[in-house]
Design an enzyme around this catalytic site. Structure first.
Site, PDB file in Angstrom:
ATOM      1  N   ASP A 116       0.936  -1.251  -0.153  1.00  0.00           N
ATOM      2  CA  ASP A 116      -0.060  -0.022  -0.062  1.00  0.00           C
ATOM      3  C   ASP A 116       0.762   1.274   0.032  1.00  0.00           C
ATOM      4  OD1 ASP A 116      -2.401   1.277   0.142  1.00  0.00           O
ATOM      5  OD2 ASP A 116      -2.493   1.641   2.213  1.00  0.00           O
ATOM      6  N   TYR A 118       1.263   5.774  -0.805  1.00  0.00           N
ATOM      7  CA  TYR A 118       0.663   6.898   0.134  1.00  0.00           C
ATOM      8  C   TYR A 118       0.934   8.167  -1.018  1.00  0.00           C
ATOM      9  CZ  TYR A 118       0.624   9.855   4.367  1.00  0.00           C
ATOM     10  OH  TYR A 118       0.330  11.038   5.503  1.00  0.00           O
ATOM     11  N   HIS A 123      -3.804  14.154   0.599  1.00  0.00           N
ATOM     12  CA  HIS A 123      -4.146  13.003   1.556  1.00  0.00           C
ATOM     13  C   HIS A 123      -2.828  13.273   2.447  1.00  0.00           C
ATOM     14  CE1 HIS A 123      -5.363   9.741   3.985  1.00  0.00           C
ATOM     15  NE2 HIS A 123      -4.050   9.108   3.630  1.00  0.00           N
ATOM     16  N   ARG A 132       0.579  16.287  12.844  1.00  0.00           N
ATOM     17  CA  ARG A 132       1.654  17.039  13.156  1.00  0.00           C
ATOM     18  C   ARG A 132       1.542  18.551  12.891  1.00  0.00           C
ATOM     19  NH1 ARG A 132       3.135  12.932  10.071  1.00  0.00           N
ATOM     20  NH2 ARG A 132       3.590  14.441   8.140  1.00  0.00           N
ATOM     21  N   GLU A 189     -10.574   3.909   3.249  1.00  0.00           N
ATOM     22  CA  GLU A 189      -9.648   4.538   2.375  1.00  0.00           C
ATOM     23  C   GLU A 189      -9.835   4.351   1.142  1.00  0.00           C
ATOM     24  OE1 GLU A 189      -5.717   5.596   5.298  1.00  0.00           O
ATOM     25  OE2 GLU A 189      -5.442   3.948   3.667  1.00  0.00           O
ATOM     26  N   GLU A 191      -8.790   3.914  -2.779  1.00  0.00           N
ATOM     27  CA  GLU A 191      -7.653   3.835  -3.427  1.00  0.00           C
ATOM     28  C   GLU A 191      -7.964   2.791  -4.821  1.00  0.00           C
ATOM     29  OE1 GLU A 191      -4.658   1.990  -1.100  1.00  0.00           O
ATOM     30  OE2 GLU A 191      -5.360   2.710   0.895  1.00  0.00           O
ATOM     31  N   ASP A 223      -9.296   0.398   1.646  1.00  0.00           N
ATOM     32  CA  ASP A 223      -8.230  -0.175   2.649  1.00  0.00           C
ATOM     33  C   ASP A 223      -8.897   0.194   3.947  1.00  0.00           C
ATOM     34  OD1 ASP A 223      -6.161  -1.565   3.538  1.00  0.00           O
ATOM     35  OD2 ASP A 223      -4.844   0.183   3.499  1.00  0.00           O
ATOM     36  N   ARG A 227      -8.391   4.079  13.071  1.00  0.00           N
ATOM     37  CA  ARG A 227      -7.365   5.304  13.210  1.00  0.00           C
ATOM     38  C   ARG A 227      -6.835   5.167  14.886  1.00  0.00           C
ATOM     39  NH1 ARG A 227      -5.849   6.369   8.083  1.00  0.00           N
ATOM     40  NH2 ARG A 227      -7.480   6.802   6.771  1.00  0.00           N
ATOM     41  N   GLN A 230      -4.280   2.698  14.538  1.00  0.00           N
ATOM     42  CA  GLN A 230      -3.140   3.159  13.985  1.00  0.00           C
ATOM     43  C   GLN A 230      -2.327   4.288  14.791  1.00  0.00           C
ATOM     44  OE1 GLN A 230      -4.190   4.930  10.278  1.00  0.00           O
ATOM     45  NE2 GLN A 230      -2.187   5.258   9.500  1.00  0.00           N
ATOM     46  N   TYR A 234       1.779   3.306  15.287  1.00  0.00           N
ATOM     47  CA  TYR A 234       2.554   3.316  14.117  1.00  0.00           C
ATOM     48  C   TYR A 234       3.910   3.718  14.054  1.00  0.00           C
ATOM     49  CZ  TYR A 234       1.934   8.425  13.204  1.00  0.00           C
ATOM     50  OH  TYR A 234       2.160   9.800  13.560  1.00  0.00           O
ATOM     51  N   LYS A 243      -4.349  -1.540  10.088  1.00  0.00           N
ATOM     52  CA  LYS A 243      -4.636  -1.814   8.782  1.00  0.00           C
ATOM     53  C   LYS A 243      -4.695  -3.261   8.330  1.00  0.00           C
ATOM     54  CE  LYS A 243      -3.703   2.477   7.095  1.00  0.00           C
ATOM     55  NZ  LYS A 243      -4.710   3.442   6.140  1.00  0.00           N
ATOM     56  N   THR A 247      -8.808  -5.631   3.739  1.00  0.00           N
ATOM     57  CA  THR A 247      -8.851  -4.732   2.544  1.00  0.00           C
ATOM     58  C   THR A 247      -9.856  -5.229   1.536  1.00  0.00           C
ATOM     59  OG1 THR A 247      -6.494  -4.033   3.205  1.00  0.00           O
ATOM     60  CG2 THR A 247      -7.099  -3.559   0.998  1.00  0.00           C
ATOM     61  N   THR A 334      -4.944   6.356  -0.041  1.00  0.00           N
ATOM     62  CA  THR A 334      -5.787   7.210  -0.131  1.00  0.00           C
ATOM     63  C   THR A 334      -5.865   8.180  -1.504  1.00  0.00           C
ATOM     64  OG1 THR A 334      -6.370   6.889   2.222  1.00  0.00           O
ATOM     65  CG2 THR A 334      -7.490   8.537   1.275  1.00  0.00           C
ATOM     66  N   GLU A 348     -10.214  12.610   7.200  1.00  0.00           N
ATOM     67  CA  GLU A 348     -10.064  13.814   6.494  1.00  0.00           C
ATOM     68  C   GLU A 348     -11.477  14.846   6.410  1.00  0.00           C
ATOM     69  OE1 GLU A 348      -7.330  13.679   2.976  1.00  0.00           O
ATOM     70  OE2 GLU A 348      -8.054  11.818   3.209  1.00  0.00           O
TER      71      GLU A 348
END
Length: 399
Positions: A116, A118, A123, A132, A189, A191, A223, A227, A230, A234, A243, A247, A334, A348
């Site tokens: 997978d 990114y 996204h 962050r 997600e 995809e 997917d 959250r 995760q 992560y 994750k 899927t 995503t 999001e």
């Protein structure tokens, strides 16, 4: 263009002819090609026409067909196009047209490996701002390589499979220690997945120019993402249990040849990429997705503006010498656009749960038990026609 009656608005016109695996009644699963609201049962048609390799269409997965490589893929597509265009083939094909409503679609291929990526700048930027807020949203490596992780092939499931709410460790804000329990921030997600047919040798990277020699076509991917699991797990090694539980992929594999008219140039990349990721003819596809939450349209992400092309993803996946195998699936990550209603995940769309959506009159943030998500998609060609990708659906059930 075809002697077969195609209902208006069908995703499966005579230029598409995606392949999938179906079960009809108590019969064994086998391969069909979708057209309109029917499929062509390919094994008996190929046998009647004494087609070389006709027995492959009686297989319960596409893997043996995928392994044949591009010359065979092209010949098969030309044969399919002739079947639906040529009135002389009507007597052979018509007895083997089966309504889609009468079959149960299966996982179209046995998944060998799952990676997978990114690849959407929108996204990655949105998640960077959420996770962050006091630093740059994109990490320093993001525009130099297609960021990705190795997923779990064994939990790639067919559209329509129920999704059990995952459980695991999560640490709510302000808590001193983590707790175990079912995910409370279950997400989707949107995809695009790429299906590998021709394998490569260990130690021999696949160049960006060899993309179409290895990849047969595409599927829709959801997917599913927990959250809260995760967010706790992560750092420092990335996604794991948040994750790996499920899927979902769509049942029809649309060939790259069918999508060729929807190819668009890759948007400019700045800074320039390293030579192994560079190419003069890198493309994305003009694909639009639609996300339905319990039947309500909530988002329409566009694919054409993705930062990294699928050819670059495959080149990066293999640049260290890792081989690819028949049945490998790699997904875009995503897909999100610049507008709020183009975001491809609920984290999001609801900005981390702080801005709920109104779904069927109820404020919603993340998935509740019983929720059903359907993602559909289509490619738009240069002449304005549509190539449908079908849909992928899943319903959340309690753990």
């Amino acid at each position: 263009m075809t002697w077969i009656d195609i209902p208006e608005g069908s995703p499966f016109g005579p230029e598409n002819l995606p392949l999938g695996v179906f079960r009809f009644g108590d019969e064994e699963p086998r391969i069909g090609a979708a057209i309109g609201d029917h499929l062509i049962d390919l094994a008996p048609v190929a046998s009647a026409q004494m087609l070389d390799g006709s027995q492959l269409f009686a297989e319960p997965t596409l893997n043996a067909f995928l392994a044949l490589g591009r010359p065979a893929w092209h010949a098969t597509r030309e044969w399919l196009l002739d079947l639906v265009r040529n009135e002389n083939d009507r007597d052979t094909v018509e007895p083997h047209l089966i309504p889609l409503s009468a079959v149960t679609m299966q996982l179209p291929f046995e998944v060998a490996d799952y990676v997978d990526f990114y690849a959407s700048e929108q996204h990655a930027t949105n998640l960077g701002r959420l996770f962050r807020p006091d630093s740059e949203p994109l990490l320093p490596n993001w525009k130099h390589l297609p960021v990705g992780y190795h997923g779990r092939a064994g939990t790639v499931v067919a559209s329509g499979t129920d999704i059990f709410r995952p459980a695991g460790q999560r640490k709510p804000p302000g808590a001193d220690v983590p707790a175990y329990g079912p995910s409370e921030r279950l997400d989707i997600e949107v995809e695009l997945g790429f299906v590998v047919g021709t394998p490569s040798a260990l130690g021999r990277p696949v160049s960006v120019g060899a993309f179409e020699e290895h990849v047969y076509g595409v599927v829709l991917v959801n997917d599913w993402s927990a959250r809260d699991l995760q967010a706790w797990e992560y750092v420092p090694l990335g996604p794991f249990l948040g994750k790996s539980f499920a899927t979902s992929i769509s049942p029809w594999v649309v060939s790259l040849e069918a999508l060729r008219g929807a190819a668009v140039p890759l948007p400019p990349q700045d800074p320039p990429v390293l030579p192994y990721l560079a190419g003069a003819n890198l493309v994305n596809y003009d694909i639009t997705f639609e996300v339905f939450w319990n039947g309500q349209l909530v988002s329409s992400p566009p694919y054409k503006d993705m930062y990294w092309s699928p050819a670059q993803m495959l080149a990066h996946l293999s640049v260290n010498g890792a081989s690819v195998r028949t049945g490998d699936l790699f997904a875009s990550g995503t897909v999100s656009g610049a507008e709020q209603d183009q975001r491809g995940s609920f984290i999001e769309l609801t900005w981390g749960g702080r801005e709920p959506l109104l779904v069927n009159g109820e404020e919603r943030t993340f998935l509740a038990d019983g929720d059903e998500i359907t993602i559909s998609g289509w490619a738009t060609t240069a002449d304005g026609s549509r190539i449908g990708l079908g849909e992928v659906t899943g319903r959340i059930t309690p753990n």
